[in-house]
Motif scaffolding. Structure first.
Motif, PDB file in Angstrom:
ATOM      1  N   LEU A  75       0.836  -1.001  -0.071  1.00 14.74           N
ATOM      2  CA  LEU A  75      -0.015   0.061  -0.298  1.00 14.74           C
ATOM      3  C   LEU A  75       1.248   1.561   0.202  1.00 14.74           C
ATOM      4  O   LEU A  75       0.330   1.966  -0.505  1.00 14.74           O
ATOM      5  N   ALA A  76       1.807   1.145   0.427  1.00 13.20           N
ATOM      6  CA  ALA A  76       2.986   2.111   0.968  1.00 13.20           C
ATOM      7  C   ALA A  76       4.334   2.562  -0.154  1.00 13.20           C
ATOM      8  O   ALA A  76       4.799   3.228  -0.221  1.00 13.20           O
ATOM      9  N   ARG A  77       3.999   1.179  -0.790  1.00 12.52           N
ATOM     10  CA  ARG A  77       5.584   0.866  -1.671  1.00 12.52           C
ATOM     11  C   ARG A  77       6.734   1.512  -1.223  1.00 12.52           C
ATOM     12  O   ARG A  77       7.559   2.368  -1.712  1.00 12.52           O
ATOM     13  N   VAL A  78       7.067   0.889   0.483  1.00 20.13           N
ATOM     14  CA  VAL A  78       8.178   1.109   0.604  1.00 20.13           C
ATOM     15  C   VAL A  78       9.123   0.197   1.178  1.00 20.13           C
ATOM     16  O   VAL A  78       8.354  -0.924   2.428  1.00 20.13           O
ATOM     17  N   GLY A 177       0.953   4.904   2.960  1.00 20.00           N
ATOM     18  CA  GLY A 177       0.757   4.986   1.684  1.00 20.00           C
ATOM     19  C   GLY A 177      -0.261   6.585   0.834  1.00 20.00           C
ATOM     20  O   GLY A 177      -0.105   6.807   0.010  1.00 20.00           O
ATOM     21  N   ARG A 178      -1.074   7.545   1.733  1.00 22.68           N
ATOM     22  CA  ARG A 178      -1.885   8.241   1.465  1.00 22.68           C
ATOM     23  C   ARG A 178      -0.615   9.451   1.849  1.00 22.68           C
ATOM     24  O   ARG A 178      -0.978  10.289   0.356  1.00 22.68           O
ATOM     25  N   ARG A 179       0.231   9.264   2.520  1.00 20.78           N
ATOM     26  CA  ARG A 179       1.298  10.555   2.178  1.00 20.78           C
ATOM     27  C   ARG A 179       2.025  10.221   0.894  1.00 20.78           C
ATOM     28  O   ARG A 179       2.768  10.960   0.745  1.00 20.78           O
ATOM     29  N   ARG A 180       2.713   8.973   0.300  1.00 19.78           N
ATOM     30  CA  ARG A 180       3.331   9.042  -0.407  1.00 19.78           C
ATOM     31  C   ARG A 180       2.802   9.282  -1.509  1.00 19.78           C
ATOM     32  O   ARG A 180       3.117   7.749  -2.484  1.00 19.78           O
ATOM     33  N   PRO A 184      -4.126   5.012  -4.225  1.00 13.60           N
ATOM     34  CA  PRO A 184      -5.551   6.699  -3.718  1.00 13.60           C
ATOM     35  C   PRO A 184      -6.619   6.799  -2.392  1.00 13.60           C
ATOM     36  O   PRO A 184      -6.752   5.516  -2.799  1.00 13.60           O
ATOM     37  N   ALA A 185      -7.175   7.772  -2.681  1.00 15.61           N
ATOM     38  CA  ALA A 185      -8.012   8.227  -1.257  1.00 15.61           C
ATOM     39  C   ALA A 185      -9.525   7.037  -1.529  1.00 15.61           C
ATOM     40  O   ALA A 185      -9.637   6.318  -0.883  1.00 15.61           O
ATOM     41  N   GLU A 186      -9.754   6.634  -2.615  1.00 12.41           N
ATOM     42  CA  GLU A 186     -10.661   5.670  -3.321  1.00 12.41           C
ATOM     43  C   GLU A 186     -10.317   3.984  -2.808  1.00 12.41           C
ATOM     44  O   GLU A 186     -10.922   3.839  -2.087  1.00 12.41           O
ATOM     45  N   ARG A 187      -9.300   4.115  -3.411  1.00 11.87           N
ATOM     46  CA  ARG A 187      -9.029   2.473  -2.129  1.00 11.87           C
ATOM     47  C   ARG A 187      -8.519   2.563  -1.211  1.00 11.87           C
ATOM     48  O   ARG A 187      -9.022   1.567  -0.195  1.00 11.87           O
TER      49      ARG A 187
END
Ligand code: M6R
Length: 366
Positions: A75-78, A177-180, A184-187
């Protein structure tokens, strides 16, 4: 004090829907598909800049960490690593100032986890405590804390601490994930909605526990039990095996289903019960073919599967149904029957469920 339950462990198993609600309370913004948790001390700027998440923990908390890695990477791709704290502390580990180190601990007092956290701090990494006990050593040593709010956990075998750790880690993954901009908001909204609804599904799974007695009777004489899972089912397989060995004293091994061919398949015969975590998620087809391989060798299959999955009925001797939920929240349900199976096997054996031999609730020495 045990609220009518025979053991604290059983009480704590049944408290899980309520305490997961407590973990989520006040932290979810459904309209924005976002998470609020300023107490973590992870600013939006740092969430964007961090290059790696490094999770340290022991035992059950380590298993939660493995699920956390899947969520954070997806989700955040870290890039995320999960390490046993007892290994990190003696390995000359390498940390960077743009690492987010997460120390997961129910008690907040585990010696190995404290030592790993200190090593990370000494090298300038940012440290976040994911703990249950308020103001314990780990949060006090950290830059911020995300508390699980599971309430006191008395049973030595961790249950509600685990599911609340899962919920907190999924919140953290959505926050990052939202910060990076990778989520997307919808997901984000879909995942948070699923998480918000999970306590009622947990109630459903826990409310209909009769099936577990039959399975426990079947397992009570087993000397060895193999637990398999893939993706998010893998840490659940590890956790199911740990629960069974801690309180029933049977030898149990948790394995990634894909590793079966690399060794444990040699163990399979008609005497070996194999508990497979195989909900209808993205990994279903692969795990199902592992299950067929187990059956071809006469292994006895107990499947934790999605309600209505007809193919499971043809292949498993026993099954436990889990409601259909989005993949991300599956572990909060699949672990419940495994906790109950361990509990009822130990209880049938007459073991001291809350105080199993040789174990301490909090391991303050290494
Ligand atoms: O308090 P902690 O979460 O740091 O404890 C870590 C382990 O000692 C703990 O999870 C242990 O493995 C439990 N007995 C598992 O049921």
């Amino acid at each position: 004090e045990r609220g009518g339950y025979k053991h604290f462990m059983l009480k704590e198993i049944h408290e899980q829907p309520d305490v997961v609600e407590a973990t989520l309370r006040g932290r979810i913004d459904l309209a924005a598909g976002d998470v609020h948790a300023t107490e973590m001390g992870v600013t939006p700027e740092f969430a964007k800049e961090l290059r790696r998440v490094y999770i340290v923990a022991c035992g059950t908390s380590h298993h939660a960490g493995i699920a956390g890695r899947y969520w954070i990477e997806q989700l955040a791709r870290v890039p995320t690593v999960v390490e046993l704290a007892s290994e990190v502390r003696y390995r000359e580990p390498i940390f960077f100032p743009d690492d987010l180190v997460i120390a997961i601990s129910q008690s907040g007092e585990t010696a190995d986890t404290i030592a790993a956290l200190k090593a990370a701090k000494a090298q300038g990494a940012k440290v976040l405590a994911l703990c249950n006990v308020l103001d314990s050593a780990i949060p006090r040593l950290s830059d911020g804390a995300l508390y699980t709010h599971a309430g006191p956990e008395i049973g030595v075998a961790s249950t509600k601490a685990f599911t609340t750790q899962l919920a907190a880690l999924l919140l953290l993954a959505v926050y990052l994930g939202r910060r990076r901009d990778s989520l997307p908001a919808e997901r984000g909204r879909e995942i948070l909605q699923a998480l918000w609804e999970i306590p009622s599904h947990m109630r459903e799974v826990l409310g209909d526990a009769d099936y577990v007695h039959a399975i426990a009777k079947r397992l009570v004489h087993a000397k060895d039990v193999l637990f398999l899972g893939r993706g998010l089912g893998f840490p659940i397989a590890l956790e199911g095996a740990l629960k069974l060995k801690e309180i029933s004293y049977a030898h149990a091994e948790g394995y990634a289903a894909g590793e079966m061919k690399h060794g444990p398949i040699a163990l399979i015969d008609e005497a070996l019960p194999v508990i497979v975590v195989c909900p209808r998620d993205a990994h279903y087809d692969k795990t199902f073919s592992n299950l067929q391989e187990v059956r071809a060798r006469e292994g006895q299959v107990v499947a934790i599967a999605t309600k209505g999955d007809e193919s499971i009925l043809e292949i498993a001797q026993h099954h436990v149904w889990i409601p259909k939920v989005p993949d991300e929240v599956g572990p909060l349900l699949t672990v419940l029957p495994l906790q109950l199976i361990a509990y009822y096997v130990a209880n049938l054996k007459g073991n001291d469920v809350d105080q199993p031999r040789n174990l301490a609730k909090t391991v303050t020495v290494e």
